[in-house]
Design a protein around this motif. Structure first.
Motif: not given
Lengths: 232, 232
Positions: A209-221
DNA sequence: AAGATAGATATTTTCGAAAATCAATAATAA
DNA sequence: TTATTATTGATTTTCGAAAATATCTATCTT
């Protein structure tokens, strides 16, 4: 025995082949989000007639990689923050469910395959000298994540996972910013594979869950999609 | 302003219309599991040409209600015990997830709609005098379950739920035995709606899982599909 | 008789053209 | 001017025929 040994390209129908190519071009971002897909242009660029094109697009529409507006034609599915968040939510649920099930059912051979793929992944740097994602790393990355759920025996769960992965790959590849984030993939992946091999479903669940969240955070940033990329 | 008021049938493309009809006939069991779908016959019975038929079938194939074997044609998806078990597993996960999310996000209006639909469901007997499922009860039954998840805001989750529901409906309708099981639907549904309105996600989760399991148990206990129905 | 081979038939897959619908522009009326 | 109605052009949707593939039957060989 006169089988021509399947040199690929044949046996497959034109529709199946153009479906693969279209999906690849959409996931790779070659066909931009929201872009109209006119049949005259598609016939030109893919070198096939209307029938296989329409069928391939119909199939892609069922997977929501393209959208169909009746009597107005097909477009590449647009991207948006809300869609990305929905995608993240579903990926977290589906992926953790699949891993949990794989941990329940996986045998020694499955464990070995996980060890083998994480090892192969670690031997390769994620970036090329040019600063882009290395295609070979990308293959191994996918092979690693696939190996985690390989022991999951639910066809439907694996199908949904596959579809969600396609969507996620598209967002990631559209985010040029992503490759320059300096993310430490290896430590995340090692922690994940350790948890899986230790059969610790709860920990693996938390890590994926953290792994997938991190991916989205990077994309959104990232700046690149921020400007004109998203629909919302 | 010269809109012909959408008397249905138009505005919709032929492909969309024949898609709806085919899906209905498959879910209703009119088109038997495993049956070959020859274009000549389909053209005859649905009164349309090849193109809309192929597109509709392609879409249904993406949803796994039909299967496509290249150069051999389309068939109605077969049924099997293993598939039914996989379907049950996914339904339990997806449905409980959707209900949990609806409980988190639903407002007073959503609660009211749940109360309204369970009330409407209770006013109608599930069986007709002939001992068959009452179509009007079936509509209200679906409306009730839909109302439970109406406050779930995830498009993907709702899409998957919809697809799984179609598959489940097909199994249930194929089981002629199902209608003579004397199941007490109302108490199950009331318990479920009570839990949802009390915002007790864990209880609702438990109840919906049991509810879905019970359906499959009844189908599997029936004689009708036992004989020649299943593929395994 | 069993298995392989070839021809004939049935069926799917694909193409190209016709019909239907939408979008944009020009013309008309208030 | 503004809004409404024709008209034209672009595009999608649908049909019917041609090409490709599979299936079946009959024939031949071992």
């Amino acid at each position: 025995m006169t089988m021509p040994l399947r040199s690929d390209g044949d046996g497959k129908t034109l529709m199946a082949s153009v479906y693969d190519r279209l999906r690849g071009d959409i996931v790779d971002g070659e066909l931009r989000p929201g872009a109209r897909l006119r049949f005259d242009e598609l016939k030109e660029s893919y070198g096939v007639g209307l029938s296989p094109l329409r069928e391939a697009l119909t199939r892609l529409a069922a997977e929501k990689l393209v959208i169909l507006e009746e009597h107005k034609g097909f477009r590449v599915a647009p991207i948006s923050r809300s869609d990305l968040n929905d995608l993240l939510f579903m990926r977290q649920e589906i992926e953790s469910l699949a891993i949990r099930r794989a941990i329940e059912r996986g045998d020694d051979q499955w464990e070995s395959a996980v060890v083998a793929t994480i090892h192969a992944l670690g031997k390769r740097d994620s970036l090329t000298e040019g600063g882009h994602i290395d295609p070979e790393w990308e293959r191994r990355h996918r092979a690693f994540h696939d190996s985690l759920v390989a022991a999951c025996d639910s066809p439907r769960l694996l199908l949904y996972r596959q579809q969600l992965t396609d969507h996620a790959d598209r967002y990631r590849k559209l985010s040029h910013h992503y490759s320059s984030s300096g993310r430490d993939h290896l430590s995340e992946h090692c922690a994940l594979s350790d948890a899986v091999i230790a059969r610790d479903a709860d920990l693996a669940n938390q890590l994926i869950r953290k792994h997938l969240l991190r991916t989205v955070e990077i994309i959104l940033s990232g700046e690149d999609l921020q400007k004109t990329g998203f629909d919302d």
